[in-house]
Design an enzyme around this catalytic site. Sequence first.
Site, mmCIF file in Angstrom:
data_model
loop_
_atom_site.group_PDB
_atom_site.id
_atom_site.type_symbol
_atom_site.label_atom_id
_atom_site.label_comp_id
_atom_site.label_asym_id
_atom_site.label_seq_id
_atom_site.Cartn_x
_atom_site.Cartn_y
_atom_site.Cartn_z
ATOM 1 N N LYS A 139 8.550 0.490 -6.879
ATOM 2 C CA LYS A 139 7.991 0.523 -8.240
ATOM 3 C C LYS A 139 8.960 1.202 -9.191
ATOM 4 O O LYS A 139 9.671 2.140 -8.799
ATOM 5 C CB LYS A 139 6.660 1.289 -8.238
ATOM 6 C CG LYS A 139 5.706 0.865 -7.142
ATOM 7 C CD LYS A 139 4.468 1.742 -7.084
ATOM 8 C CE LYS A 139 3.684 1.494 -5.811
ATOM 9 N NZ LYS A 139 4.230 2.201 -4.642
ATOM 10 N N TYR A 143 8.888 8.448 -5.432
ATOM 11 C CA TYR A 143 8.590 9.086 -4.150
ATOM 12 C C TYR A 143 9.818 9.789 -3.558
ATOM 13 O O TYR A 143 9.683 10.635 -2.680
ATOM 14 C CB TYR A 143 8.073 8.073 -3.117
ATOM 15 C CG TYR A 143 6.787 7.366 -3.479
ATOM 16 C CD1 TYR A 143 6.013 7.736 -4.573
ATOM 17 C CD2 TYR A 143 6.340 6.292 -2.699
ATOM 18 C CE1 TYR A 143 4.845 7.057 -4.890
ATOM 19 C CE2 TYR A 143 5.168 5.624 -3.010
ATOM 20 C CZ TYR A 143 4.427 6.000 -4.120
ATOM 21 O OH TYR A 143 3.270 5.321 -4.415
ATOM 22 N N ASP A 200 5.208 0.206 1.544
ATOM 23 C CA ASP A 200 5.090 0.424 0.103
ATOM 24 C C ASP A 200 5.686 1.777 -0.284
ATOM 25 O O ASP A 200 5.208 2.822 0.151
ATOM 26 C CB ASP A 200 3.618 0.377 -0.306
ATOM 27 C CG ASP A 200 3.425 0.621 -1.799
ATOM 28 O OD1 ASP A 200 3.249 -0.360 -2.540
ATOM 29 O OD2 ASP A 200 3.447 1.807 -2.224
ATOM 30 N N HIS A 207 4.861 1.023 -12.317
ATOM 31 C CA HIS A 207 4.071 2.067 -11.657
ATOM 32 C C HIS A 207 2.855 2.509 -12.482
ATOM 33 O O HIS A 207 1.770 2.701 -11.929
ATOM 34 C CB HIS A 207 4.964 3.276 -11.341
ATOM 35 C CG HIS A 207 4.506 4.060 -10.162
ATOM 36 N ND1 HIS A 207 5.361 4.692 -9.300
ATOM 37 C CD2 HIS A 207 3.262 4.308 -9.674
ATOM 38 C CE1 HIS A 207 4.668 5.295 -8.345
ATOM 39 N NE2 HIS A 207 3.394 5.081 -8.561
#
Length: 276
Positions: free
Chosen positions: A80, A55, A50, A113
């Site tokens: 996401k 990120y 994930d 998200h």
Amino acid sequence: MAIHSLQDTTTLNNGVKMPWLGLGVWKVTEEGQVEKAVLSALEAGYRSIDTAAIYGNEEGVGRALRDSGIPRDQIFVTTKVWNSNQGYESTLAAFDESMQKLGLDYLDLYLIHWPVAGKYKDTWRALEKLYKDGKVRAIGVSNFHVHHLKDLLADAEAVPTVNQVEYHPLLSQEELRAFCREKKIQLEAWSPLMQGNLDHEVITQLAQKYGKSPAQIVLRWDLQNEVVTIPKSVTPARIAENADVFDFELSPDDMAALNGLNEDRRFGPDPDNFDF
């Protein structure tokens, strides 16, 4: 429901199978670190990874997936769309960018998200198009409260397959869990280990009773509550330890004790009050 191995899956509301346990890679951005974490997880038997655009590590995840040599169809990959990219056209563009970074030609699960007010419905329409076009096997949301889900479902063609939220013994979100169960939306836990805040008397006592770590007790609680969970770690030994939760089962009394710890306590932002 009995969950006996790292390869066990839940069946989402569109028939797609998703592993119960996966690796989360939030905040893993140091050079080479995410590749090592993902490879360690895959070697330990994990088959779900994930990530998210925000990120900043989709490229590293993609490299690790390729370097693993594991066939693509055996790994469940989630990413996401970030808040600043929400909206119909911008979500489609953001998806293409994520896919380019991951180096994949399809995605297993794409999530909104956060529920950005005034935008998440257009974002959802974009996800529905990606799903219809066969670019994503399943679509879902993250950090949606019941009222966000009701609002989305009023106009949606597809029911989200997953809602990934902060979930742990101090934030058990029973109303949300019940609503998702009713709508056949699979609940998934982020920060299941409370960002390391596991020093709680009940958890510690159960760890001693079962001969497991506090983290393993909490992860097993997630699974027995039928919540998909994605603990984050960059340490190979911890990644393996987090997966070693299939050789024991918490008793009904011990599940009840953990269920009773809820304080509605968040370690992350409240989806009704976030500013990013």
